[in-house]
Scaffold this motif. Sequence first.
Motif, PDB file in Angstrom:
ATOM      1  N   GLN A 114      11.529   4.185   6.472  1.00  0.00           N
ATOM      2  CA  GLN A 114      10.724   4.820   5.435  1.00  0.00           C
ATOM      3  C   GLN A 114      10.863   4.037   4.137  1.00  0.00           C
TER       4      GLN A 114
ATOM      5  N   ALA B 252       9.938   4.264   0.169  1.00  0.00           N
ATOM      6  CA  ALA B 252       9.469   5.049  -0.979  1.00  0.00           C
ATOM      7  C   ALA B 252       8.820   4.088  -1.969  1.00  0.00           C
TER       8      ALA B 252
ATOM      9  N   LYS C  80       3.805   8.987   5.400  1.00  0.00           N
ATOM     10  CA  LYS C  80       4.642   9.972   6.085  1.00  0.00           C
ATOM     11  C   LYS C  80       3.984  11.344   6.004  1.00  0.00           C
TER      12      LYS C  80
ATOM     13  N   SER D 243       3.098   8.993  -5.936  1.00  0.00           N
ATOM     14  CA  SER D 243       4.350   8.669  -5.261  1.00  0.00           C
ATOM     15  C   SER D 243       4.166   8.941  -3.777  1.00  0.00           C
TER      16      SER D 243
ATOM     17  N   THR E 141       5.481   7.915   0.529  1.00  0.00           N
ATOM     18  CA  THR E 141       6.470   7.369   1.451  1.00  0.00           C
ATOM     19  C   THR E 141       5.719   6.776   2.627  1.00  0.00           C
TER      20      THR E 141
ATOM     21  N   GLU F  66       5.869   4.902   6.381  1.00  0.00           N
ATOM     22  CA  GLU F  66       6.788   4.864   7.514  1.00  0.00           C
ATOM     23  C   GLU F  66       6.258   3.911   8.581  1.00  0.00           C
TER      24      GLU F  66
END
Length: 118
Positions: free
Chosen positions: A45, A47, A91, A111, A113, A115
């Motif tokens: 993952q 960020a 994600k 923001s 994430t 994956e």
Amino acid sequence: MAELPSYVRMLRDGAGVQFDPGVLVSEMERGLAKTRVTQSRVVAQVAATLFFKTRQDSLAFEDWYFGVIKRAGFFDWRDSYTGRVLSVRFKGGDIGKLEPLTSRYGKAQRSVTLEYLR
């Protein structure tokens, strides 16, 4: 395959890469715990923050998200850490909240994430 649009800037402030090691740990009565690998590949993952220079860019990104990758699809993304092109997705299909940085969303960010399988 789709790729992250060129007008989207990926900010790495506060970014990081994390993955589940895919290891099973069995506690022992004495000594160190026993460990064994349970997965040949693990989910990594990343960020990150998506930055949009204009309101039109943030609107175009939403069109790309709903129309091209259809919220849950994979897309190509060049990892600045490894230099490789990876097939990633958001994600849970989540692109986060659009946060204005200037009035009327002239500049904005999300923001997220990402994956992928490592």
